[in-house]
Design an enzyme around this catalytic site. Structure first.
Site, PDB file in Angstrom:
ATOM      1  N   PHE A   4       0.870  -1.307   0.015  1.00 18.22           N
ATOM      2  CA  PHE A   4       0.028  -0.044   0.009  1.00 18.22           C
ATOM      3  C   PHE A   4       0.751   1.261   0.108  1.00 18.22           C
ATOM      4  CE2 PHE A   4      -2.118   2.793   3.550  1.00 18.22           C
ATOM      5  CZ  PHE A   4      -2.460   3.576   2.635  1.00 18.22           C
ATOM      6  N   ASN A  25       7.829  -9.853  -1.651  1.00 19.54           N
ATOM      7  CA  ASN A  25       7.469 -11.208  -1.704  1.00 19.54           C
ATOM      8  C   ASN A  25       6.069 -11.462  -1.832  1.00 19.54           C
ATOM      9  OD1 ASN A  25       6.207 -10.897   0.662  1.00 19.54           O
ATOM     10  ND2 ASN A  25       7.645 -12.514   1.956  1.00 19.54           N
ATOM     11  N   LYS A  27      25.351  -1.088   5.161  1.00 20.86           N
ATOM     12  CA  LYS A  27      26.781  -0.916   5.540  1.00 20.86           C
ATOM     13  C   LYS A  27      27.861  -1.029   4.352  1.00 20.86           C
ATOM     14  CE  LYS A  27      30.027  -3.005   8.706  1.00 20.86           C
ATOM     15  NZ  LYS A  27      30.382  -4.134   9.393  1.00 20.86           N
ATOM     16  N   ALA A  52      10.536   1.942   8.320  1.00 22.68           N
ATOM     17  CA  ALA A  52       9.518   2.116   8.402  1.00 22.68           C
ATOM     18  C   ALA A  52       8.938   1.591   9.839  1.00 22.68           C
ATOM     19  CB  ALA A  52       8.183   1.505   7.435  1.00 22.68           C
ATOM     20  N   TYR A  98       4.589  -7.913  16.325  1.00 19.97           N
ATOM     21  CA  TYR A  98       4.647  -6.719  15.451  1.00 19.97           C
ATOM     22  C   TYR A  98       5.648  -5.500  16.284  1.00 19.97           C
ATOM     23  CZ  TYR A  98       3.206  -2.865  12.332  1.00 19.97           C
ATOM     24  OH  TYR A  98       3.316  -1.890  11.368  1.00 19.97           O
ATOM     25  N   THR A 122      -2.241   5.059   8.844  1.00 22.50           N
ATOM     26  CA  THR A 122      -2.385   5.445   7.449  1.00 22.50           C
ATOM     27  C   THR A 122      -3.378   4.717   6.477  1.00 22.50           C
ATOM     28  OG1 THR A 122      -0.149   6.537   7.787  1.00 22.50           O
ATOM     29  CG2 THR A 122      -1.021   6.471   5.483  1.00 22.50           C
ATOM     30  N   ARG A 180      -8.036  -4.042   8.399  1.00 22.75           N
ATOM     31  CA  ARG A 180      -7.925  -2.812   8.942  1.00 22.75           C
ATOM     32  C   ARG A 180      -9.305  -2.037   9.021  1.00 22.75           C
ATOM     33  NH1 ARG A 180      -1.868  -0.835   7.572  1.00 22.75           N
ATOM     34  NH2 ARG A 180      -1.989  -1.732   5.509  1.00 22.75           N
TER      35      ARG A 180
HETATM   36  P1  NAD Z   1       1.528  -3.674   3.146  1.00 21.84           P
HETATM   37  O1  NAD Z   1       1.210  -4.872   3.866  1.00 21.84           O
HETATM   38  O2  NAD Z   1       0.561  -3.186   2.081  1.00 21.84           O
HETATM   39  O3  NAD Z   1       2.983  -3.405   2.795  1.00 21.84           O
HETATM   40  C1  NAD Z   1       3.838  -4.339   3.113  1.00 21.84           C
HETATM   41  C2  NAD Z   1       4.615  -4.826   1.983  1.00 21.84           C
HETATM   42  O4  NAD Z   1       5.783  -5.666   2.361  1.00 21.84           O
HETATM   43  C3  NAD Z   1       3.769  -5.955   1.059  1.00 21.84           C
HETATM   44  O5  NAD Z   1       4.005  -5.507  -0.294  1.00 21.84           O
HETATM   45  C4  NAD Z   1       4.395  -7.425   1.414  1.00 21.84           C
HETATM   46  O6  NAD Z   1       3.893  -8.111   0.473  1.00 21.84           O
HETATM   47  C5  NAD Z   1       5.739  -6.897   1.655  1.00 21.84           C
HETATM   48  N1  NAD Z   1       6.298  -7.881   2.702  1.00 21.84           N
HETATM   49  C6  NAD Z   1       5.983  -8.536   3.626  1.00 21.84           C
HETATM   50  N2  NAD Z   1       6.812  -9.379   4.131  1.00 21.84           N
HETATM   51  C7  NAD Z   1       8.007  -9.242   3.388  1.00 21.84           C
HETATM   52  C8  NAD Z   1       9.083 -10.013   3.262  1.00 21.84           C
HETATM   53  N3  NAD Z   1       9.486 -10.895   4.180  1.00 21.84           N
HETATM   54  N4  NAD Z   1       9.915  -9.683   2.212  1.00 21.84           N
HETATM   55  C9  NAD Z   1       9.649  -8.840   1.385  1.00 21.84           C
HETATM   56  N5  NAD Z   1       8.613  -8.370   1.178  1.00 21.84           N
HETATM   57  C10 NAD Z   1       7.657  -8.351   2.192  1.00 21.84           C
HETATM   58  O7  NAD Z   1       1.532  -2.454   4.571  1.00 21.84           O
HETATM   59  P2  NAD Z   1       1.634  -0.940   4.502  1.00 21.84           P
HETATM   60  O8  NAD Z   1       0.548  -0.178   5.217  1.00 21.84           O
HETATM   61  O9  NAD Z   1       2.043  -0.538   3.341  1.00 21.84           O
HETATM   62  O10 NAD Z   1       3.010  -0.944   5.351  1.00 21.84           O
HETATM   63  C11 NAD Z   1       4.137  -0.597   4.787  1.00 21.84           C
HETATM   64  C12 NAD Z   1       4.968  -0.336   6.053  1.00 21.84           C
HETATM   65  O11 NAD Z   1       4.764   0.620   6.883  1.00 21.84           O
HETATM   66  C13 NAD Z   1       5.298  -1.863   6.821  1.00 21.84           C
HETATM   67  O12 NAD Z   1       6.553  -2.050   7.455  1.00 21.84           O
HETATM   68  C14 NAD Z   1       4.252  -1.402   8.229  1.00 21.84           C
HETATM   69  O13 NAD Z   1       4.777  -1.866   9.541  1.00 21.84           O
HETATM   70  C15 NAD Z   1       4.645   0.350   8.376  1.00 21.84           C
HETATM   71  N6  NAD Z   1       3.482   0.921   8.842  1.00 21.84           N
HETATM   72  C16 NAD Z   1       2.327   1.130   8.182  1.00 21.84           C
HETATM   73  C17 NAD Z   1       1.341   1.758   8.719  1.00 21.84           C
HETATM   74  C18 NAD Z   1       0.019   1.992   8.276  1.00 21.84           C
HETATM   75  O14 NAD Z   1      -0.880   2.502   8.989  1.00 21.84           O
HETATM   76  N7  NAD Z   1      -0.312   1.922   6.813  1.00 21.84           N
HETATM   77  C19 NAD Z   1       1.403   2.426  10.262  1.00 21.84           C
HETATM   78  C20 NAD Z   1       2.261   1.979  10.714  1.00 21.84           C
HETATM   79  C21 NAD Z   1       3.603   1.286  10.128  1.00 21.84           C
HETATM   80  N1  UDP Z   2     -11.592  -1.929  14.250  1.00 18.16           N
HETATM   81  C1  UDP Z   2     -12.924  -2.069  14.494  1.00 18.16           C
HETATM   82  N2  UDP Z   2     -13.628  -2.743  13.383  1.00 18.16           N
HETATM   83  C2  UDP Z   2     -12.984  -3.532  12.392  1.00 18.16           C
HETATM   84  C3  UDP Z   2     -11.595  -3.286  12.537  1.00 18.16           C
HETATM   85  C4  UDP Z   2     -11.141  -2.681  13.465  1.00 18.16           C
HETATM   86  O1  UDP Z   2     -13.696  -1.341  15.372  1.00 18.16           O
HETATM   87  O2  UDP Z   2     -13.707  -3.686  11.642  1.00 18.16           O
HETATM   88  C5  UDP Z   2     -10.833  -1.266  15.442  1.00 18.16           C
HETATM   89  C6  UDP Z   2      -9.801  -1.894  16.160  1.00 18.16           C
HETATM   90  O3  UDP Z   2     -10.422  -2.787  17.274  1.00 18.16           O
HETATM   91  C7  UDP Z   2      -8.859  -1.038  16.581  1.00 18.16           C
HETATM   92  C8  UDP Z   2      -9.163  -0.012  15.446  1.00 18.16           C
HETATM   93  O4  UDP Z   2     -10.254  -0.048  14.871  1.00 18.16           O
HETATM   94  O5  UDP Z   2      -9.305  -0.604  17.793  1.00 18.16           O
HETATM   95  C9  UDP Z   2      -8.066   0.242  14.647  1.00 18.16           C
HETATM   96  O6  UDP Z   2      -7.733  -1.102  14.032  1.00 18.16           O
HETATM   97  P1  UDP Z   2      -6.795  -1.599  12.869  1.00 18.16           P
HETATM   98  O7  UDP Z   2      -6.815  -2.854  12.868  1.00 18.16           O
HETATM   99  O8  UDP Z   2      -7.152  -0.650  11.793  1.00 18.16           O
HETATM  100  O9  UDP Z   2      -5.354  -0.941  13.173  1.00 18.16           O
HETATM  101  P2  UDP Z   2      -4.548  -0.803  14.829  1.00 18.16           P
HETATM  102  O10 UDP Z   2      -4.253   0.409  14.829  1.00 18.16           O
HETATM  103  O11 UDP Z   2      -5.476  -1.334  15.763  1.00 18.16           O
HETATM  104  O12 UDP Z   2      -3.264  -1.332  14.459  1.00 18.16           O
END
Ligand code: NAD
Ligand code: UDP
Length: 322
Positions: free
Chosen positions: A13, A34, A105, A114, A145, A175, A186
């Protein structure tokens, strides 16, 4: 200057949007993924570009590449995805970070991690500044996590201290936006999918827990600013939208914007679900001159339009947990 940039997790995403921005800026972009929680269609539109290439690889295994910058976004991010195989999630954060830090490195490359607001756990301090050390349950279902990301931060800072690796650590708050996986479980994707299908909206708990929702474009802008910042600005730095909403408010806004008058239903709150979350973004405002521009109503509208434009059947649910 044109750089060779690796985006690990680049088909996801956030990663796919970051790849777009870097390709548009003329950089030589390697997207590594992957496809655990994403699919090639997220980056299919970039495949014909001469400055974009795609590698299927798991960051748990080392890979040799020559690059100038690395963004590490590879990690399942939705609770249902990261809890599906928690041991693997921990390996991704730890072994994956070690592999990419080793690459940084060797290549003398700048590397971005991230990280997440989950390092604050269920916070006793509100809003959360970077100086707050968090309240994480180390043995709960979210620990794979939260603790994985905390260990990754440790590794980034140890590589910086030991090897002078040029690191950047962003703590990302919730996000949302186009190209979220429609079955990631989510809250934003669930509510929009349910609202569009005329289904009941599932609120976990009583809906009084809060989150602060940042639109994708604002967030990725923050990534680019952090990466371009002076070398002493290594983080950790919060990136997120300080606009805080209860989950019930989010449900009501989604129902209003979709316009189908869905009903709310209440389901049990998952264990260790944080009760509130809001970023203190003073540091990002001061040092990156960054703050989100897109309010929730506008960002949700754009996301709803994207959900209307896709066929959910084209998206494979990565896990049964949605
Ligand atoms: P996402 O699941 O859409 O993206 C993660 C990507 O990493 C996917 O394309 C997945 O296939 C790939 N991936 C997973 N495991 C892998 C591996 N072992 N090797 C190679 N690729 C791998 O999620 P996102 O929302 O785009 O999140 C991206 C990053 O941002 C993540 O590290 C997540 O922890 C961090 N993050 C996102 C949010 C959010 O709200 N979206 C919040 C906090 C942190
Ligand atoms: N949540 C909810 N209904 C749903 C999915 C999530 O009420 O169908 C709630 C969840 O319990 C949490 C918040 O929404 O309190 C955000 O959940 P999410 O999984 O998006 O992300 P989190 O911030 O918990 O990692």
């Amino acid at each position: 200057m044109i750089k060779r940039i690796l985006v690990a997790g680049g088909a996801g995403f956030l990663g796919s949007h970051l790849c777009e921005r870097l390709v548009e800026a003329g950089h030589d972009v390697i997207c590594l993924d992957n496809f655990f929680t994403s699919q090639k269609s997220n980056v299919a539109h970039l495949l014909g570009r001469s400055n974009f290439e795609l590698i299927r690889h798991d960051i748990i295994d080392p890979i040799l590449l020559e690059v100038d910058e690395i963004y590490n976004l590879a990690c399942p991010a939705a609770p249902g995805h990261y809890q599906y195989n928690p041991i693997k999630t921990m390996k991704i954060s730890i072994l994956g970070s070690i592999n990419l830090l080793g690459m940084a490195k060797r290549c003398n490359a700048k590397i971005f991690q991230a990280s997440t607001s989950e390092v604050y756990g269920d916070p006793e301090v509100h809003p959360q500044p970077e100086s707050y050390r968090g309240c994480v349950n180390p043995i709960g279902p979210r620990a794979c996590y939260d603790e994985g990301k905390r260990a990754a931060e440790t590794l980034f800072f140890d590589y910086h201290r030991m090897n002078k690796t040029n690191i950047r650590v962003a703590r990302i708050f919730n996000t949302y936006g186009p190209r979220m996986h429609p079955f990631d479980g989510r809250v934003v994707s669930n509510f929009i999918r349910q609202a569009l299908n005329g289904e009941d909206i599932t609120i976990f708990g009583d809906g009084s827990q809060t989150r602060s929702f940042c639109y994708r474009d604002d967030l990725v802008d923050g990534f680019l600013r952090l990466m371009a910042a002076p070398n002493d600005l290594i983080g950790p730095i919060n990136l997120g939208n300080p606009g805080e909403y209860t989950i019930k408010q989010l449900a009501e806004l989604t129902i209003e914007l979709v316009g189908k008058g869905n009903k709310l239903i209440y389901e049990p709150l998952p264990p260790d679900d944080p009760t509130r979350r809001q970023p203190d973004i003073s540091l990002a405002r001061k040092h990156l001159d960054w703050e989100p521009r897109i309010p929730l109503r506008e960002g949700l509208q754009k996301t709803i339009e994207w959900f209307r434009s896709i066929n959910p059947d084209d998206f494979r649910p990565p896990t049964p947990n949605y």
